[in-house]
Design a protein around this motif. Structure first.
Motif, PDB file in Angstrom:
ATOM      1  N   VAL A 166     -31.240  28.791  40.321  1.00  0.00           N
ATOM      2  CA  VAL A 166     -31.992  27.537  40.433  1.00  0.00           C
ATOM      3  C   VAL A 166     -33.399  27.767  39.903  1.00  0.00           C
ATOM      4  O   VAL A 166     -34.140  28.606  40.422  1.00  0.00           O
ATOM      5  CB  VAL A 166     -32.062  27.044  41.895  1.00  0.00           C
ATOM      6  N   SER A 167     -33.772  27.014  38.865  1.00  0.00           N
ATOM      7  CA  SER A 167     -35.091  27.181  38.250  1.00  0.00           C
ATOM      8  C   SER A 167     -36.108  26.246  38.903  1.00  0.00           C
ATOM      9  O   SER A 167     -35.771  25.382  39.709  1.00  0.00           O
ATOM     10  CB  SER A 167     -35.003  26.898  36.747  1.00  0.00           C
ATOM     11  N   ASP A 168     -37.373  26.427  38.544  1.00  0.00           N
ATOM     12  CA  ASP A 168     -38.448  25.654  39.171  1.00  0.00           C
ATOM     13  C   ASP A 168     -38.341  24.156  38.933  1.00  0.00           C
ATOM     14  O   ASP A 168     -38.885  23.360  39.703  1.00  0.00           O
ATOM     15  CB  ASP A 168     -39.813  26.135  38.656  1.00  0.00           C
ATOM     16  N   ASP A 169     -37.636  23.745  37.866  1.00  0.00           N
ATOM     17  CA  ASP A 169     -37.475  22.312  37.606  1.00  0.00           C
ATOM     18  C   ASP A 169     -36.274  21.717  38.327  1.00  0.00           C
ATOM     19  O   ASP A 169     -35.940  20.553  38.139  1.00  0.00           O
ATOM     20  CB  ASP A 169     -37.381  22.031  36.106  1.00  0.00           C
ATOM     21  N   GLY A 170     -35.604  22.526  39.184  1.00  0.00           N
ATOM     22  CA  GLY A 170     -34.495  22.030  39.976  1.00  0.00           C
ATOM     23  C   GLY A 170     -33.146  22.107  39.301  1.00  0.00           C
ATOM     24  O   GLY A 170     -32.116  21.813  39.913  1.00  0.00           O
ATOM     25  N   ARG A 206     -37.498  30.178  35.366  1.00  0.00           N
ATOM     26  CA  ARG A 206     -36.696  29.514  34.347  1.00  0.00           C
ATOM     27  C   ARG A 206     -35.433  30.328  34.110  1.00  0.00           C
ATOM     28  O   ARG A 206     -35.352  31.499  34.456  1.00  0.00           O
ATOM     29  CB  ARG A 206     -37.477  29.391  33.034  1.00  0.00           C
ATOM     30  N   HIS A 207     -34.436  29.692  33.528  1.00  0.00           N
ATOM     31  CA  HIS A 207     -33.173  30.371  33.267  1.00  0.00           C
ATOM     32  C   HIS A 207     -33.312  31.319  32.072  1.00  0.00           C
ATOM     33  O   HIS A 207     -34.004  30.999  31.092  1.00  0.00           O
ATOM     34  CB  HIS A 207     -32.070  29.351  32.984  1.00  0.00           C
ATOM     35  N   PRO A 208     -32.667  32.482  32.133  1.00  0.00           N
ATOM     36  CA  PRO A 208     -32.766  33.412  30.999  1.00  0.00           C
ATOM     37  C   PRO A 208     -32.010  32.903  29.784  1.00  0.00           C
ATOM     38  O   PRO A 208     -31.005  32.198  29.893  1.00  0.00           O
ATOM     39  CB  PRO A 208     -32.124  34.694  31.543  1.00  0.00           C
TER      40      PRO A 208
END
Length: 305
Positions: free
Chosen positions: A102-106, A24-26
């Motif tokens: 790029v986070s796991d949700d795209g 996820r983004h910080p």
């Protein structure tokens, strides 16, 4: 390069993307652990040029790279896609860099350091004036100096696609040369303010207000919801296929490249947007800003992968 197709000229940025994947983004002030780092070719201009070329367009790129080790990476996909690079300048200094998370949700966040893109000057555009004037479609964005974008738009005698991302200040005369203006919902509101248009509370009203300002046509991209399109004859909603997003980096650029190809071929704006929405949906299913594209047609269903 498809030399039998009408010419598309893309005036814009050439970058190298440093892509970090993470869960996820910080949040502000937070440190998180990244999963991987990949170095890939990017830049809005280059992304659009590669997409257009791989979808069958005859594409010329006008822009600049540095003299560093990243220059060849930035040009690699343009070269393999067959884009004409004779109007690309190699300038002393660094190639443009984009740091992409790029986070796991795209979803992605991007920080751009322009580097040599600042050397994509009006003089460089003027040196390719004949090529630009002969193009069926000229594509410009907001990652090179504003006066360069304005110069390219004025030289275009065919259709001019302005994807004003990021939103930079252009004079009113240049903005109104866009046909279409391609923006997302946030960019559309900023351009509307720049033009001094009326207040608008939702996406459709922003499109209407932009047209009232004198634009010939507007395309508003809405991510997974598709796009809105109008050339003054009412607003048409174009839905996007449902897909599993892997990486949204460059999806908007894939959309613009596909739009340019279909418009250069003589398709109408609505039909061109329908094709571009499918290509954008394809792009989010693949990592990187410059994926390969299959030989798509309007009837091909794009399934989640």
């Amino acid at each position: 390069m498809n030399t039998g197709s009408p010419r598309i000229v893309v005036v814009g940025s050439i970058n190298v993307d440093l892509v970090v994947t993470l869960e996820r983004h910080p949040r502000p002030g937070e440190t998180v652990r990244g999963r991987s780092l990949t170095v890939l070719p990017g830049g809005k201009g280059a992304n659009q040029a590669v997409a257009a070329a791989l979808l069958g367009g005859h594409v010329t790129m006008i822009g600049a790279v540095g003299s560093d080790e990243y220059a060849d990476t930035g040009l690699s996909m343009l070269t393999s896609a067959g884009v004409d690079l004779r109007a690309v300048r190699r300038s002393p200094g660094t190639t443009g860099i984009a740091i992409v998370e790029v986070s796991d949700d795209g979803e992605n966040t991007i920080v751009v350091v322009p580097g040599a893109n600042a050397e994509a000057t009006p003089a460089l555009v003027d040196s390719a004036a004949e090529t630009i004037a002969d193009a069926a479609v000229v594509v410009a964005q907001g990652e090179v100096p504003a006066d360069t974008t304005e110069a390219a738009m004025r030289l275009g005698s065919g259709r001019v696609i302005l994807n004003l991302a990021p939103v930079i200040h252009l004079n009113r005369e240049a903005l109104l040369l866009a046909d279409p203006l391609v923006v997302n919902e946030h960019e559309g509101a900023l351009v509307l303010a720049q033009l001094g248009g009326r207040e608008a509370s939702d996406e459709q009203s922003v499109v209407e207000a932009l047209l009232e300002c004198g634009l010939a046509s507007v395309v508003m991209t809405l991510g997974a919801a598709g796009a809105l399109v109008s050339d003054g004859g009412g607003i048409i909603a174009v839905p996007a296929p449902r897909v599993d997003a892997v990486d949204s980096t460059g999806a908007g650029d894939a959309f613009v490249g596909a739009l340019a190809v279909r418009l250069a071929e003589g398709s109408g704006l609505e039909d061109s947007v329908r094709f571009a929405v499918q290509v954008g949906a394809y792009a989010v299913q693949h990592a990187g800003a410059q994926p390969s594209y299959p030989a798509l047609d309007d009837d091909l269903p794009l399934q989640a992968q």
